[in-house]
Write a protein that holds these residues in place. Sequence first.
Motif, PDB file in Angstrom:
ATOM      1  N   UNK A 155      23.937  49.092  39.775  1.00  0.00           N
ATOM      2  CA  UNK A 155      24.889  48.602  40.784  1.00  0.00           C
ATOM      3  C   UNK A 155      26.171  49.433  40.731  1.00  0.00           C
ATOM      4  N   UNK A 156      26.638  49.702  39.506  1.00  0.00           N
ATOM      5  CA  UNK A 156      27.842  50.513  39.337  1.00  0.00           C
ATOM      6  C   UNK A 156      27.646  51.917  39.912  1.00  0.00           C
ATOM      7  N   UNK A 157      26.516  52.549  39.585  1.00  0.00           N
ATOM      8  CA  UNK A 157      26.261  53.919  40.046  1.00  0.00           C
ATOM      9  C   UNK A 157      26.227  53.993  41.569  1.00  0.00           C
ATOM     10  N   UNK A 158      25.623  52.997  42.187  1.00  0.00           N
ATOM     11  CA  UNK A 158      25.555  52.969  43.656  1.00  0.00           C
ATOM     12  C   UNK A 158      26.964  52.813  44.250  1.00  0.00           C
ATOM     13  N   UNK A 159      27.752  51.911  43.669  1.00  0.00           N
ATOM     14  CA  UNK A 159      29.125  51.706  44.150  1.00  0.00           C
ATOM     15  C   UNK A 159      29.986  52.937  43.873  1.00  0.00           C
ATOM     16  N   UNK A 160      29.761  53.592  42.736  1.00  0.00           N
ATOM     17  CA  UNK A 160      30.541  54.778  42.360  1.00  0.00           C
ATOM     18  C   UNK A 160      30.297  55.927  43.336  1.00  0.00           C
ATOM     19  N   UNK A 161      29.057  56.056  43.807  1.00  0.00           N
ATOM     20  CA  UNK A 161      28.736  57.117  44.773  1.00  0.00           C
ATOM     21  C   UNK A 161      29.521  56.936  46.071  1.00  0.00           C
ATOM     22  N   UNK A 162      29.837  55.687  46.412  1.00  0.00           N
ATOM     23  CA  UNK A 162      30.590  55.405  47.638  1.00  0.00           C
ATOM     24  C   UNK A 162      32.094  55.533  47.431  1.00  0.00           C
ATOM     25  N   UNK A 163      32.598  54.915  46.363  1.00  0.00           N
ATOM     26  CA  UNK A 163      34.040  54.889  46.113  1.00  0.00           C
ATOM     27  C   UNK A 163      34.275  54.754  44.607  1.00  0.00           C
ATOM     28  N   UNK A 164      34.493  55.879  43.901  1.00  0.00           N
ATOM     29  CA  UNK A 164      34.629  55.841  42.440  1.00  0.00           C
ATOM     30  C   UNK A 164      35.718  54.900  41.924  1.00  0.00           C
ATOM     31  N   UNK A 165      36.878  54.914  42.538  1.00  0.00           N
ATOM     32  CA  UNK A 165      37.971  54.074  42.043  1.00  0.00           C
ATOM     33  C   UNK A 165      37.643  52.589  42.196  1.00  0.00           C
ATOM     34  N   UNK A 166      37.115  52.234  43.329  1.00  0.00           N
ATOM     35  CA  UNK A 166      36.763  50.836  43.564  1.00  0.00           C
ATOM     36  C   UNK A 166      35.647  50.399  42.607  1.00  0.00           C
ATOM     37  N   UNK A 167      34.678  51.288  42.365  1.00  0.00           N
ATOM     38  CA  UNK A 167      33.569  50.968  41.463  1.00  0.00           C
ATOM     39  C   UNK A 167      34.071  50.737  40.039  1.00  0.00           C
ATOM     40  N   UNK A 168      34.975  51.603  39.569  1.00  0.00           N
ATOM     41  CA  UNK A 168      35.508  51.448  38.212  1.00  0.00           C
ATOM     42  C   UNK A 168      36.292  50.136  38.102  1.00  0.00           C
ATOM     43  N   UNK A 169      37.041  49.806  39.137  1.00  0.00           N
ATOM     44  CA  UNK A 169      37.789  48.547  39.123  1.00  0.00           C
ATOM     45  C   UNK A 169      36.836  47.347  39.118  1.00  0.00           C
ATOM     46  N   UNK A 170      35.779  47.417  39.926  1.00  0.00           N
ATOM     47  CA  UNK A 170      34.843  46.302  40.042  1.00  0.00           C
ATOM     48  C   UNK A 170      33.945  46.162  38.813  1.00  0.00           C
ATOM     49  N   UNK A 171      33.544  47.274  38.215  1.00  0.00           N
ATOM     50  CA  UNK A 171      32.595  47.245  37.097  1.00  0.00           C
ATOM     51  C   UNK A 171      33.226  47.692  35.785  1.00  0.00           C
ATOM     52  N   UNK A 172      34.515  47.547  35.659  1.00  0.00           N
ATOM     53  CA  UNK A 172      35.219  47.951  34.449  1.00  0.00           C
ATOM     54  C   UNK A 172      34.702  47.279  33.190  1.00  0.00           C
TER      55      UNK A 172
END
Length: 196
Positions: A155-172
């Motif tokens: 889930x993190x990798x998929x979100x990171x491909x779209x928006x790295x900053x948002x993914x790191x915040x969401x899956x920190x």
Amino acid sequence: MINSLQSAYASQSVNEVLASRPKAQANQHEQQSGDKITISDSAKKLASIGSFFSDMNIPYTPGQSISLDDLKTGLENSTKKFQDAVSVLFLENNISIDPPVELVADHSGNVRVKGDHPQKEKIEQLFQDNPDLANDFIGISGLDNLVEAGEEYLKFAKAYAKDPQKAVAQYGHIFSGMNVDQFSMIIGGDNSVAET
């Protein structure tokens, strides 16, 4: 005065070390010739990575990676095998699964019955008397946590491909240690299930 104390201490400690050396070397020689190492069956199994995967029913080919689907297959197969073994053990020992039995592991790795069950003590003793079965439960618990972490990573990798900053915040939480719920398995009722 201080210098004389320091030199007296230093010479005393050197003399004590020198006086004790022949004994220490002789003792070391005796210990080296008399020590024996015995490796348990469990340790031998752990020494072989292929054995680890086969024990957990995970399809494994040396030199190839293991996919999340392989881990899920291993989890499903191990859970089914464990539940079948527990069902037989419960039947042999007149353990009722009405009400259902919810199994968890405590911090020491012992299998416990969660909540109240009329045969709670007997069930817990069965697992103490059958350490291989208890180890299977602990292995399934660990494999379930590994599958959960793998799913979270995807889930993190998929979100990171779209928006790295948002993914790191969401899956920190992935980077600071996942907050894993306690694994439990219910034996009995409409169907036996494993949960986290």
